[in-house]
Design a protein around this motif. Structure first.
Motif, PDB file in Angstrom:
ATOM      1  N   TYR A  29       0.821  -1.211   0.000  1.00 17.85           N
ATOM      2  CA  TYR A  29       0.000   0.000   0.000  1.00 17.85           C
ATOM      3  C   TYR A  29       0.855   1.262   0.000  1.00 17.85           C
ATOM      4  O   TYR A  29       1.389   1.656   1.028  1.00 17.85           O
ATOM      5  CB  TYR A  29      -0.941  -0.027   1.210  1.00 17.85           C
ATOM      6  N   LEU A  30       0.974   1.862  -1.173  1.00 15.86           N
ATOM      7  CA  LEU A  30       1.781   3.078  -1.296  1.00 15.86           C
ATOM      8  C   LEU A  30       0.870   4.292  -1.489  1.00 15.86           C
ATOM      9  O   LEU A  30       1.151   5.176  -2.293  1.00 15.86           O
ATOM     10  CB  LEU A  30       2.774   2.936  -2.462  1.00 15.86           C
ATOM     11  N   ASP A  31      -0.237   4.301  -0.757  1.00 15.98           N
ATOM     12  CA  ASP A  31      -1.181   5.408  -0.888  1.00 15.98           C
ATOM     13  C   ASP A  31      -1.705   5.852   0.473  1.00 15.98           C
ATOM     14  O   ASP A  31      -2.784   6.436   0.574  1.00 15.98           O
ATOM     15  CB  ASP A  31      -2.344   5.007  -1.806  1.00 15.98           C
ATOM     16  N   GLY A  32      -0.914   5.623   1.497  1.00 20.39           N
ATOM     17  CA  GLY A  32      -1.292   6.061   2.848  1.00 20.39           C
ATOM     18  C   GLY A  32      -1.303   7.573   2.962  1.00 20.39           C
ATOM     19  O   GLY A  32      -1.812   8.129   3.942  1.00 20.39           O
ATOM     20  N   ASN A  33      -0.773   8.251   1.944  1.00 22.75           N
ATOM     21  CA  ASN A  33      -0.820   9.707   1.911  1.00 22.75           C
ATOM     22  C   ASN A  33      -2.138  10.194   1.316  1.00 22.75           C
ATOM     23  O   ASN A  33      -2.383  11.392   1.247  1.00 22.75           O
ATOM     24  CB  ASN A  33       0.352  10.266   1.097  1.00 22.75           C
ATOM     25  N   SER A 314      12.000   5.623   1.620  1.00 22.37           N
ATOM     26  CA  SER A 314      12.018   6.179   0.265  1.00 22.37           C
ATOM     27  C   SER A 314      13.425   6.120  -0.333  1.00 22.37           C
ATOM     28  O   SER A 314      13.590   5.900  -1.528  1.00 22.37           O
ATOM     29  CB  SER A 314      11.450   7.602   0.236  1.00 22.37           C
ATOM     30  N   GLU A 315      14.448   6.284   0.502  1.00 25.25           N
ATOM     31  CA  GLU A 315      15.812   6.167  -0.020  1.00 25.25           C
ATOM     32  C   GLU A 315      16.085   4.732  -0.478  1.00 25.25           C
ATOM     33  O   GLU A 315      16.675   4.505  -1.534  1.00 25.25           O
ATOM     34  CB  GLU A 315      16.833   6.607   1.039  1.00 25.25           C
ATOM     35  N   GLY A 340       8.395  15.454   1.575  1.00 22.31           N
ATOM     36  CA  GLY A 340       7.487  14.747   2.464  1.00 22.31           C
ATOM     37  C   GLY A 340       7.663  13.251   2.256  1.00 22.31           C
ATOM     38  O   GLY A 340       8.639  12.808   1.639  1.00 22.31           O
ATOM     39  N   SER A 341       6.693  12.472   2.735  1.00 21.55           N
ATOM     40  CA  SER A 341       6.852  11.019   2.760  1.00 21.55           C
ATOM     41  C   SER A 341       6.373  10.395   1.449  1.00 21.55           C
ATOM     42  O   SER A 341       5.507   9.527   1.455  1.00 21.55           O
ATOM     43  CB  SER A 341       6.053  10.481   3.943  1.00 21.55           C
ATOM     44  N   GLN A 342       6.913  10.855   0.329  1.00 19.83           N
ATOM     45  CA  GLN A 342       6.444  10.352  -0.959  1.00 19.83           C
ATOM     46  C   GLN A 342       7.520  10.509  -2.023  1.00 19.83           C
ATOM     47  O   GLN A 342       8.461  11.289  -1.861  1.00 19.83           O
ATOM     48  CB  GLN A 342       5.205  11.134  -1.402  1.00 19.83           C
ATOM     49  N   LEU A 343       7.353   9.782  -3.116  1.00 18.39           N
ATOM     50  CA  LEU A 343       8.192   9.961  -4.303  1.00 18.39           C
ATOM     51  C   LEU A 343       7.258  10.046  -5.498  1.00 18.39           C
ATOM     52  O   LEU A 343       6.353   9.219  -5.633  1.00 18.39           O
ATOM     53  CB  LEU A 343       9.139   8.777  -4.483  1.00 18.39           C
ATOM     54  N   ASP A 368      -2.927  14.021 -12.163  1.00 15.66           N
ATOM     55  CA  ASP A 368      -2.969  14.633 -13.473  1.00 15.66           C
ATOM     56  C   ASP A 368      -1.838  15.652 -13.650  1.00 15.66           C
ATOM     57  O   ASP A 368      -1.568  16.383 -12.707  1.00 15.66           O
ATOM     58  CB  ASP A 368      -4.348  15.329 -13.613  1.00 15.66           C
ATOM     59  N   PRO A 369      -1.204  15.787 -14.797  1.00 17.02           N
ATOM     60  CA  PRO A 369      -1.460  15.009 -16.017  1.00 17.02           C
ATOM     61  C   PRO A 369      -0.533  13.797 -16.177  1.00 17.02           C
ATOM     62  O   PRO A 369      -0.843  12.901 -16.942  1.00 17.02           O
ATOM     63  CB  PRO A 369      -1.146  16.028 -17.122  1.00 17.02           C
ATOM     64  N   ASP A 370       0.589  13.740 -15.464  1.00 12.48           N
ATOM     65  CA  ASP A 370       1.583  12.719 -15.828  1.00 12.48           C
ATOM     66  C   ASP A 370       2.411  12.256 -14.641  1.00 12.48           C
ATOM     67  O   ASP A 370       3.582  11.917 -14.785  1.00 12.48           O
ATOM     68  CB  ASP A 370       2.514  13.271 -16.927  1.00 12.48           C
ATOM     69  N   ILE A 371       1.799  12.272 -13.437  1.00 11.69           N
ATOM     70  CA  ILE A 371       2.579  11.948 -12.236  1.00 11.69           C
ATOM     71  C   ILE A 371       2.134  10.613 -11.635  1.00 11.69           C
ATOM     72  O   ILE A 371       0.948  10.408 -11.346  1.00 11.69           O
ATOM     73  CB  ILE A 371       2.418  13.056 -11.156  1.00 11.69           C
ATOM     74  N   LEU A 372       3.109   9.731 -11.442  1.00 11.36           N
ATOM     75  CA  LEU A 372       2.896   8.514 -10.658  1.00 11.36           C
ATOM     76  C   LEU A 372       3.381   8.839  -9.252  1.00 11.36           C
ATOM     77  O   LEU A 372       4.549   9.186  -9.052  1.00 11.36           O
ATOM     78  CB  LEU A 372       3.718   7.355 -11.235  1.00 11.36           C
ATOM     79  N   ARG A 373       2.453   8.766  -8.277  1.00 12.75           N
ATOM     80  CA  ARG A 373       2.786   9.199  -6.918  1.00 12.75           C
ATOM     81  C   ARG A 373       2.788   7.988  -5.989  1.00 12.75           C
ATOM     82  O   ARG A 373       1.799   7.260  -5.906  1.00 12.75           O
ATOM     83  CB  ARG A 373       1.729  10.221  -6.470  1.00 12.75           C
ATOM     84  N   LEU A 374       3.905   7.788  -5.319  1.00 13.36           N
ATOM     85  CA  LEU A 374       4.018   6.671  -4.382  1.00 13.36           C
ATOM     86  C   LEU A 374       4.265   7.232  -2.983  1.00 13.36           C
ATOM     87  O   LEU A 374       5.237   7.966  -2.758  1.00 13.36           O
ATOM     88  CB  LEU A 374       5.171   5.750  -4.813  1.00 13.36           C
ATOM     89  N   GLY A 375       3.370   6.898  -2.077  1.00 15.13           N
ATOM     90  CA  GLY A 375       3.477   7.404  -0.709  1.00 15.13           C
ATOM     91  C   GLY A 375       4.045   6.333   0.202  1.00 15.13           C
ATOM     92  O   GLY A 375       3.768   5.138   0.033  1.00 15.13           O
TER      93      GLY A 375
END
Ligand SMILES: *Cc1c(COP(=O)(O)O)cnc(C)c1O
Length: 414
Positions: A29-33, A314-315, A340-343, A368-375
């Motif tokens: 689960y990389l969406d806790g943000n 994240s590192e 913050g706690s994401q990449l 949107d428009p082109d970001i893959l966000r991993l929390g």
């Protein structure tokens, strides 16, 4: 990398806390943000609130007594528990309403304060383009009433834009899309030097990184209950007003729960002297019940330790990405102390890549428009998850999985 991940997990002082959350099998689960995981203690607390406090206690539960649950003070009580996570005093924070509504109340309060003290009437609310939409929209709503003027300036120009017209500098500490952090101390000082007040949106900070509102002398803040605080979908948000402003605080949503004596049922509004003034209608007790469990658990783990682990996760994820031979376009700051706690990664096919990952049980999100966000919610993620997620990501590319037609169709919530 999996060997190294297991060593890191074995040495992780927070590893035992994962068991206190419900993390579904087969899910990384990389969406806790966006929506934090469910603490295992929440269902029982909710059942107690519903069956005992509501079912048996009925209206007696508004008061604190043998049968009573003290519902009436619940917004202040949960606020007081959030306070140490953000460098505030207990009486400066209240859990109430949504972030959006709290922004409306606090922007209005800032404008009213400026109107009282200033020789000229300052009306500009300064923020940055690309701030979280609701923050910007809330300024526009007040602008449409003729009460405020919106001014957006890129972050590198914000200091220069702090002129005599600015009533309030309003920024989100950790950017929702890139994770980039503002220097709260420097910006708060600059705003004060220019005669402006400051409102910090801590939605992507609270529960993931330490914040010191009183240390930086902030005026106002808001934050979110359903992200890192794990309060559940639509959890109440919180609002902070520095103690020194309580005497001058005037917010326009003058509902009875913000009254000094709601149960006197007077015809005239008289604001509660403290932070309770920020309440408007009846507190959402069931929402506060779930939020309280999340806040207590995050406070027990400790925000300093959470921050350390979030940086390490994240590192390590970036290390795993490299070792899988992936060359991705990172839009978050490379230095983990500046984010913050994401990449977040930019890719023309970010949406389809995100869908392909979700099909593999790796849940991140697309912005949107082109970001893959991993929390990287540090309370319940393992280093092993980082190694596995990076491998899944590599396979999505190696097998061109994201090109499958089913991953192109968009749902309403991304
Ligand atoms: C999540 C988030 C919000 C949420 O606002 P609500 O009104 O509670 O839905 C607001 N601002 C930021 C920066 C956020 O990340």
């Amino acid at each position: 990398m999996i060997e190294k991940a297991r060593e890191l997990d074995a040495a992780d002082p927070l590893s035992a806390f994962r068991a206190r959350f419900h993390v579904p099998d087969g899910v990384i689960y990389l969406d806790g943000n966006s929506l934090g995981c469910l603490p295992k203690a929440t269902p029982a607390a909710m059942a107690h609130a519903v069956e005992r406090e509501w079912g048996d206690g009925l209206i007696r539960s508004w008061n604190a007594s043998e049968l009573g649950a003290g519902w009436f003070e619940m917004g202040s009580r949960v606020g007081a528990r959030i306070a140490p996570l953000i460098g505030a005093q207990p009486q400066e924070v209240i859990a109430t309403d949504t972030v959006s509504t709290n922004l409306f109340k606090l922007i209005s309060a800032a404008l009213a304060m400026q109107a009282q003290t200033g020789t000229t009437r300052r009306k500009v609310i300064l923020s940055e383009p690309g701030n979280f939409p609701t923050d910007i929209y809330m300024i526009q709503g007040l602008e449409s009433q003729g009460l405020a003027t919106r001014r957006l300036a890129p972050r590198e120009h914000l200091m220069a834009e702090l002129d005599d017209d600015v009533a309030l500098l309003m920024l989100t500490h950790a950017h929702y899309k890139t994770g980039e952090l503002f220097d709260m101390d420097a910006l708060t000082k600059a705003a004060h030097d220019a005669g402006a007040l400051v409102l910090w949106d801590l939605s992507h900070s609270t529960g993931a990184l330490p914040v010191d509102l009183n240390g930086v002398n902030a005026d106002f803040a808001v934050g979110c209950g359903y992200k890192y605080l794990c309060g559940g979908p639509g959890a109440p948000a919180f609002a902070f007003v520095a103690q020194r402003h309580h005497g001058d605080l005037k917010q326009p949503l003058t509902g009875w729960f913000g009254h000094a004596r709601p149960f006197a049922f007077l015809d005239d509004y008289e604001a509660a002297p403290g932070i309770e003034q920020l309440q408007c209608g009846t507190s959402p007790i069931l929402g506060l019940t779930a939020l309280e469990v999340g806040v207590d658990l995050i406070a027990e783990i400790g925000v300093e330790r959470l921050h350390q682990k979030s940086r390490a996760l994240s590192e390590f994820f970036l290390e795993c990405v490299l070792s899988n031979g992936l060359d991705l376009d990172l839009v978050s700051p490379r230095d983990s102390s500046e984010r913050g706690s994401q990449l977040s990664f930019r890719h023309d096919n970010a949406y389809a890549i995100c869908q392909a990952l979700i099909a593999r049980g790796v849940i991140g999100d697309f912005r949107d428009p082109d970001i893959l966000r991993l929390g990287f919610a540090p309370a319940y993620l393992r280093f092993e998850d980082m190694a596995d997620a990076a491998r899944h990501l590599a396979e999505v590319f190696e097998r061109s999985e994201w090109q499958r037609p089913e991953f192109a169709a968009r749902s309403a919530v991304t």
